[in-house]
Design an enzyme around this catalytic site. Structure first.
Site, PDB file in Angstrom:
ATOM      1  N   SER A 147      -4.168  -1.595   0.345  1.00 50.85           N
ATOM      2  CA  SER A 147      -3.015  -2.398   0.797  1.00 50.85           C
ATOM      3  C   SER A 147      -3.972  -3.579   1.103  1.00 50.85           C
ATOM      4  O   SER A 147      -4.786  -3.821   1.889  1.00 50.85           O
ATOM      5  CB  SER A 147      -2.465  -1.836   1.981  1.00 50.85           C
ATOM      6  OG  SER A 147      -1.745  -2.696   2.645  1.00 50.85           O
ATOM      7  N   ALA A 148      -3.350  -4.936   0.733  1.00 47.37           N
ATOM      8  CA  ALA A 148      -4.197  -5.982   0.888  1.00 47.37           C
ATOM      9  C   ALA A 148      -4.021  -6.761   2.300  1.00 47.37           C
ATOM     10  O   ALA A 148      -4.995  -7.304   2.751  1.00 47.37           O
ATOM     11  CB  ALA A 148      -3.756  -7.232  -0.289  1.00 47.37           C
ATOM     12  N   HIS A 149      -2.987  -6.460   3.019  1.00 46.03           N
ATOM     13  CA  HIS A 149      -2.783  -7.125   4.264  1.00 46.03           C
ATOM     14  C   HIS A 149      -3.831  -6.121   5.359  1.00 46.03           C
ATOM     15  O   HIS A 149      -3.904  -6.518   6.413  1.00 46.03           O
ATOM     16  CB  HIS A 149      -1.353  -7.199   4.719  1.00 46.03           C
ATOM     17  CG  HIS A 149      -0.596  -5.861   4.976  1.00 46.03           C
ATOM     18  ND1 HIS A 149      -0.519  -5.755   6.435  1.00 46.03           N
ATOM     19  CD2 HIS A 149      -0.297  -4.673   4.424  1.00 46.03           C
ATOM     20  CE1 HIS A 149       0.001  -4.431   6.611  1.00 46.03           C
ATOM     21  NE2 HIS A 149       0.153  -3.946   5.397  1.00 46.03           N
ATOM     22  N   CYS A 163       4.919   8.254  23.953  1.00 44.14           N
ATOM     23  CA  CYS A 163       5.808   7.260  24.726  1.00 44.14           C
ATOM     24  C   CYS A 163       6.262   6.068  24.022  1.00 44.14           C
ATOM     25  O   CYS A 163       6.702   4.953  24.884  1.00 44.14           O
ATOM     26  CB  CYS A 163       5.254   7.357  26.014  1.00 44.14           C
ATOM     27  SG  CYS A 163       4.436   8.753  26.615  1.00 44.14           S
ATOM     28  N   GLN A 172      -7.824   1.642   4.810  1.00 41.85           N
ATOM     29  CA  GLN A 172      -8.648   1.348   5.762  1.00 41.85           C
ATOM     30  C   GLN A 172     -10.007   0.914   5.416  1.00 41.85           C
ATOM     31  O   GLN A 172     -10.569   0.309   6.188  1.00 41.85           O
ATOM     32  CB  GLN A 172      -8.619   2.242   7.096  1.00 41.85           C
ATOM     33  CG  GLN A 172      -6.987   2.584   7.671  1.00 41.85           C
ATOM     34  CD  GLN A 172      -6.826   1.209   8.433  1.00 41.85           C
ATOM     35  OE1 GLN A 172      -7.545   0.575   8.834  1.00 41.85           O
ATOM     36  NE2 GLN A 172      -5.341   1.350   8.504  1.00 41.85           N
ATOM     37  N   GLY A 202       0.707  -1.177  -0.036  1.00 42.68           N
ATOM     38  CA  GLY A 202      -0.015   0.182   0.123  1.00 42.68           C
ATOM     39  C   GLY A 202       0.789   1.243  -0.083  1.00 42.68           C
ATOM     40  O   GLY A 202       0.544   2.322  -0.675  1.00 42.68           O
ATOM     41  N   THR A 203       2.097   1.112   0.747  1.00 44.50           N
ATOM     42  CA  THR A 203       2.992   2.433   0.820  1.00 44.50           C
ATOM     43  C   THR A 203       3.390   2.513  -0.556  1.00 44.50           C
ATOM     44  O   THR A 203       3.442   3.891  -0.885  1.00 44.50           O
ATOM     45  CB  THR A 203       4.079   2.074   1.813  1.00 44.50           C
ATOM     46  OG1 THR A 203       3.407   1.949   3.173  1.00 44.50           O
ATOM     47  CG2 THR A 203       5.214   3.084   1.724  1.00 44.50           C
TER      48      THR A 203
END
Lengths: 458, 458
Positions: free
Chosen positions: A194-196, A320, A177, A69-70
């Site tokens: 993005s497939a995953h 954090c 998403q 996807g990136t």
């Protein structure tokens, strides 16, 4: 283990696993070759492209498979910007896009482009008018996510697409998403996914470039994927990705209702079970499976470890957490509390019992972290006469804890000066004021850091 | 089906399949996350990186996993060139590199860089002196394959690396064809490879950047893979790729001897079984599994179809093949015959019987194609008084066939003028002259194409 981090990566869908196994034997050869193995691979790839197009709602020759996807976002943004270079060098993105979009914007800016970030409201949503105001004569591209990855807020994509269309500017939608839940509405020009995220394997992204959209692929030429995604096609993974997309879509309507009910339980019950919690994001226009909240006086990383020990995998946008020392840019853009942040993102099929057990476990986990950090009890503590809180050198959430501890000693109408060199304080002290009904007066430079001024109203 | 195209893609190794299945369950989560699933994924990724480094002969933190061999080359070339931008903008490649290297060189040239192509001899090998001569004060990077993908010729990488080292220039080795056989010798600086060439799954490339090599990743930033390969790591495929590399390495010494003997049979017997064949490439310094030959008067695509029908999957660098209308740049750089070109690349485990059956079938297949095309018999035909052969508008291999048909009619010492507008003729007519012991006089522009002049010597 209850895996509640589907927005990062969903476990492989059983249908994807089956399709992957089958196509490992049939789809390993080079689809550009003329012999039987090559033709079989080509047929699988063609069929997967047809099915992906149907799920997206576009033509098969508009679909390009990328390695993630990136990479789909990187390729899409760079290609669309280059395709409209003659129109201008202005890019619009929202302030809450995925890092792949913001990093694409950074390289574009470094190369001489200009970027406008459209702000969001406290729920994380953009306004179509925000895009309208950002559009310029030299705008080459606008980018908007279909829904936010950290808080689940659904964006008004169709309205923004209409605003862009009226200005003749293409809109790239990052649908990472939401694509598993349904097609993206409206007249968008490019789409990345993005497939995953929908139970497909890693290694498959989707880039859709509508016919008629100017697009100039960047980087070295390659004949594969219409010249838009170099490298040998990963056909078994592509086949599995598309099979999974069809499978989750078939279950989407029913599963959306079920997960929405489960996340609604978390939304409504967490603030009752845990003191000093802010549930963030849009309560209605949101993805079914995501709910995010922040806990005052809590260190996100420690809370994640506590929850992991109890068998829950969640993520956090707190400063954090893990390797990052700045709070999530999404929470920052929304202006909400970032400390003790927890994102719960339920994969399809999440059992009701697991959510109930999470709600059982959470209050103790938060209380445990607060106790370790010496956080103040929720009720008012005895007064002391303190005006300056020196939290220099202390990391989030200590500055806010120190502020809260000192606060009862401040007379009503009096002012506290919190000294801090932690970036998160800039976000968390105003958020604390809002939650506590106190007045945040602003910040000023101070020796070794920044002074945050808070007036006690009651 | 006998699959003889391992140099394009090898079928998945059983060990890779097993590793893939196991890590689909263990390695799907985000390795950057703190919870148990994330930690498991991280451990798998770390272990795979260690094992890959051991197989390459480098440090684990020098290994980057990319989505393909092509992307490893693109990323490696771009990053190394940018890392040494201040030194200069000159790139050296060999004339027979993989298209991913040549396409990287093209974009570099388009952006203002200069590129020197080092020529090869008739066997496809570069000379270290060729690289030495190409080096300049402003050379940023040199690239050389470990072995050629079309003819199997092994390049003198260690010697070229030494020449580059002496000049302070990093050498990137494209080890796609050889890494399964063993580590690359010599003092190279960067290395690229592709898992599906050694029986790993698609979707995994390897980029190694030695410590101390200046490297500036291009494109949008991303925190994964030391910032050198953006996008979610495909851990199951990476684990499978490395498992496969170890498995083929364990069998490499023995399998190399066996395959070398089988390809040697093809090298020696094809010219005896089939008239007018040129076996190309280096006979000794070559990969064990690759043998390439070209058949005069044969259309490569038709021959591939004939062999496919007989159950053999091979590939071809002929101009007449598939979507391309120009002959392979490798065969062109070597100056050898390109028509009727066949590359046989045997995967490990190829059965002797399959090679024998190939040798049984090949002569009939070639003869069949020649008959269809009306090619001349190998023996001399009756003489005729023809001086001009008009092959305008005819595609390879017709111009050479027409030349050969006409040739017997030319008196010894006389000249034939072949008119052709096919790009392949430029390569194939001189090659025909060399094979036939006739004199090639050169070319000249002619109406509607080019005239190729051939003098009959005997």
């Amino acid at each position: 283990m209850s895996y509640f981090d589907a927005a990062s990566a969903a476990p492989l869908h059983p249908v994807a696993r089956q399709a992957l196994l089958a196509s490992l034997d049939e789809g390993w050869a080079d689809p550009a070759r003329l012999y039987r193995e090559g033709r079989k691979a080509r047929m699988l790839l063609d069929a997967a492209r047809e099915a992906a197009a149907e799920a997206v709602g576009c033509r098969a020759d508009e679909v390009v498979f990328t390695p993630s996807g990136t990479r789909a976002v990187h390729t899409g943004v760079a290609g669309a910007l280059a395709g409209r270079r003659r129109v201008g060098r202005h890019l619009i993105v929202s302030a809450v896009e995925h890092s792949s979009v913001l990093h694409s914007a950074e390289v574009f800016e470094a190369a001489g482009g200009t970027v406008t970030q459209v702000p969001v409201d406290r729920t994380g949503a953009v306004a179509p008018s925000g895009y309208e105001a950002a559009l310029r004569a030299d705008t080459a591209l606008a980018v908007l996510q279909s829904a936010n990855h950290e808080v689940g807020t659904v964006q008004p994509v169709a309205e923004v697409a209409e605003v862009c269309r009226a200005a003749g500017v293409p809109l790239l939608v990052d649908a990472a998403q939401s694509l598993g839940w349904g097609p993206v509405e409206g007249g968008w020009s490019l789409l990345a996914a993005s497939a995953h995220k929908w139970g497909g394997p890693s290694g498959v992204g989707l880039l859709v470039v509508r016919k008629g959209v100017r697009f100039a692929p960047q980087g070295p030429a390659d004949e594969r994927e219409s010249g838009r995604a170099p490298g040998f096609e990963n056909i078994p993974a592509i086949v599995a990705a598309v099979a999974s997309l069809r499978a989750v879509r078939a279950e989407a309507a029913q599963e959306a209702v079920r997960l929405r009910e489960l996340t609604e339980r978390i939304r409504t019950r967490v603030p009752r079970l845990v003191p000093d919690v802010e549930v963030v994001g849009e309560p209605r226009r949101r993805l079914p499976g995501i709910v995010t909240f922040s806990c005052l006086y809590v260190d996100g990383e420690t809370l994640l470890h506590e929850l992991d020990r109890e068998g829950f995998a969640v993520s956090s946008g707190s400063s954090c957490t893990s390797s990052t020392l700045t709070p999530s840019h999404v929470l920052r853009a929304m202006g909400v509390l970032s400390e003790g942040n927890v994102r719960v993102s339920l994969p399809p099929g999440t059992a009701e019992e697991d959510v109930e057990r999470f709600l059982d476990v959470l209050p103790g986990a938060v209380a445990g972290v607060r106790e370790k950090l010496g956080a103040p009890a929720s009720a008012a503590a005895p007064e002391e006469d303190v005006l300056v809180v020196d939290a220099l050198g202390r990391r989030c959430p200590i500055p806010v804890i120190e502020l809260a501890k000192a606060f009862p000693g401040v007379p009503v109408g009096g002012t506290v000066r919190v000294l801090s060199d932690d970036e998160a304080a800039r976000l968390d002290i105003p958020a604390w004021c809002e939650m506590r009904g106190q007045e945040y007066l602003g910040e000023e430079p101070a020796d070794g850091g920044t002074a945050y001024l808070v007036r006690r109203l009651g």
